[in-house]
Design an enzyme around this catalytic site. Structure first.
Site, PDB file in Angstrom:
ATOM      1  CG  ASP A  22       1.794   1.418   6.118  1.00  0.00           C
ATOM      2  OD1 ASP A  22       0.765   1.912   7.030  1.00  0.00           O
ATOM      3  OD2 ASP A  22       2.503   2.727   5.364  1.00  0.00           O
ATOM      4  CG  HIS A  80      -1.924  -1.097   1.366  1.00  0.00           C
ATOM      5  ND1 HIS A  80      -1.311  -2.281   1.620  1.00  0.00           N
ATOM      6  CD2 HIS A  80      -3.219  -1.202   1.359  1.00  0.00           C
ATOM      7  CE1 HIS A  80      -2.531  -3.289   1.560  1.00  0.00           C
ATOM      8  NE2 HIS A  80      -3.889  -2.689   0.990  1.00  0.00           N
ATOM      9  CD  GLU A  94      -2.059   3.180  -3.181  1.00  0.00           C
ATOM     10  OE1 GLU A  94      -3.732   3.314  -3.184  1.00  0.00           O
ATOM     11  OE2 GLU A  94      -1.239   3.280  -2.018  1.00  0.00           O
ATOM     12  CB  SER A 100       6.943   3.150   2.842  1.00  0.00           C
ATOM     13  OG  SER A 100       6.190   3.793   4.555  1.00  0.00           O
ATOM     14  CG  ASP A 129      -6.236  -5.550  -3.614  1.00  0.00           C
ATOM     15  OD1 ASP A 129      -5.506  -5.387  -2.175  1.00  0.00           O
ATOM     16  OD2 ASP A 129      -7.596  -5.622  -3.409  1.00  0.00           O
ATOM     17  N   GLY A 130      -2.752  -4.883  -3.627  1.00  0.00           N
ATOM     18  CA  GLY A 130      -1.524  -5.192  -2.914  1.00  0.00           C
ATOM     19  C   GLY A 130      -1.724  -6.165  -1.782  1.00  0.00           C
TER      20      GLY A 130
END
Length: 278
Positions: free
Chosen positions: A158, A41, A112, A94, A137-138
Site C-alpha cells: 500500500d 508501507h 515504514e 492497516s 524500505d518495504g
C-alpha cells in the site's frame, strides 16, 4: 499524487480496503495453522481525524463517517467494531487492524521508511507481542521475508504513490514476491486517476503469471476538484484470494455503494482478471 495518508485517513478507499483486509484475515483465522502478515508501507498505525491534516481535506466525512453505524456481514461488523473502539476522532491504519486480529501464534511484520511515520507506528503497536516493526524500505526488504516460516499469510502493498514510477515499483514488488511465495495472498492498493493506466497496471501483473487475480474497484462518482490530491476512484488487486472472498465482497456492494457514492451510489466492481472460482 501526494498520498501522505494523514490527509486521507478514513476516506472511501480506506473503508473498502480495510473491510477487504478484515475479510482476508478472518479467512486466515478460520484455519488452526498460524499465519503471517507483512505490511510493506505501514504508515503510522492510527490517525487523528481531528488533526489538521484530516480536517484540511475532510475526506473521512465521505468515508468512515458515512458507514460507522452500518450493519452487515461479519467482515463489515468486525471492521466497524475495531474503528469504533478507538473513539470518534481516531482511525486505524492497516497494521493496527491486522494486529487486533492476530492470534497469539500469528505474526505481523510492519515496515515504514519515513522516520516520523515510523515513530508513530512503533508507538501504536508497542503493546502487541506478536508484532515486529522495522524502519525500512518495504520494497527492498520484502523478498528477504518470503516465504514466511508459517508458509501461510498475507502481503499488503500500500505505497504512497508519490513518485512517477510507483506503479511500476508496486507491480514489480508483487510479481517478484509471488515468484518466491506463490501460495501467499497479496493485496495491492492503487489510486485510479486513469482507467486505461489502471488496466495496464493490472494487465502487467496478469501477464507476469499471477494466475489467480481479483480486482475490486470503486468510483464514488465525485466531480473533479481543483485540489488534485482529492481522489474519487481507487482499486485493490488481490492475488490468491481465499475461497469465497469474491462472493463476500460482492455481498457488500449494495451496503457500501449507497453510503460511499457522491450524487448517487458508488460504482463498485468485483471482477476476476485471471483464474477465478467455479
Amino acid at each position: 499524487m501526494n498520498y501522505r495518508h494523514a490527509y486521507h485517513a478514513g476516506n472511501f478507499a480506506d473503508v473498502v480496503k480495510h473491510v477487504a483486509l478484515v475479510a482476508i484475515l478472518r479467512h486466515l483465522r478460520a484455519k488452526d495453522k498460524p499465519f503471517r502478515v507483512i505490511d510493506t508501507h505501514a504508515g503510522r498505525g492510527f490517525y487523528d481525524l481531528a488533526g489538521s491534516e484530516a480536517v484540511r481535506t475532510s475526506e473521512a466525512d465521505d468515508g468512515i463517517a458515512r458507514v460507522r453505524e452500518l450493519t452487515g456481514p461479519p467482515a463489515l461488523e468486525t471492521y466497524l467494531q475495531i474503528v469504533r473502539s478507538l473513539g470518534p476522532a481516531r482511525y486505524p491504519g492497516s497494521p493496527l487492524i491486522a494486529a487486533r486480529l492476530l492470534r497469539p501464534k500469528d505474526r505481523l511484520v510492519a515496515m515504514e521508511k519515513q522516520r516520523e511515520e515510523f515513530a508513530g507506528l512503533k508507538s501504536a503497536l508497542t503493546m502487541f507481542a506478536t508484532v515486529r516493526v522495522a524502519e525500512a524500505d518495504g520494497y527492498a526488504r520484502l523478498k528477504a521475508l518470503l516465504p514466511p516460516p508459517e508458509r501461510r499469510g498475507l502481503v499488503l502493498i500500500d505505497p504512497p504513490y508519490e513518485s512517477e514510477d510507483e506503479f511500476a515499483r508496486a507491480a514489480a514488488a508483487l510479481i517478484a514476491a509471488h515468484k518466491k511465495f506463490a501460495t501467499g495472498i497479496y493485496m495491492l492498493w492503487f489510486p485510479i486517476k486513469s482507467p486505461a493506466a489502471a488496466n495496464a497496471f493490472a494487465g502487467e501483473i496478469v501477464n507476469a503469471g499471477v494466475g489467480k487475480l481479483l480486482r475490486i474497484a470503486i468510483d464514488t462518482g465525485a466531480p473533479p476538484k481543483p485540489d488534485k490530491a482529492r481522489l474519487s476512484a481507487a482499486g485493490l488487486l488481490i492475488a490468491n484470494p481465499p475461497f469465497g472472498f469474491a462472493a463476500e465482497m460482492r455481498a457488500l456492494v449494495p451496503i457500501l455503494a449507497p453510503a460511499l457514492g457522491q450524487g448517487g451510489p458508488a460504482a463498485i466492481a468485483v471482477d476476476w482478471l485471471s483464474g477465478g472460482e467455479n
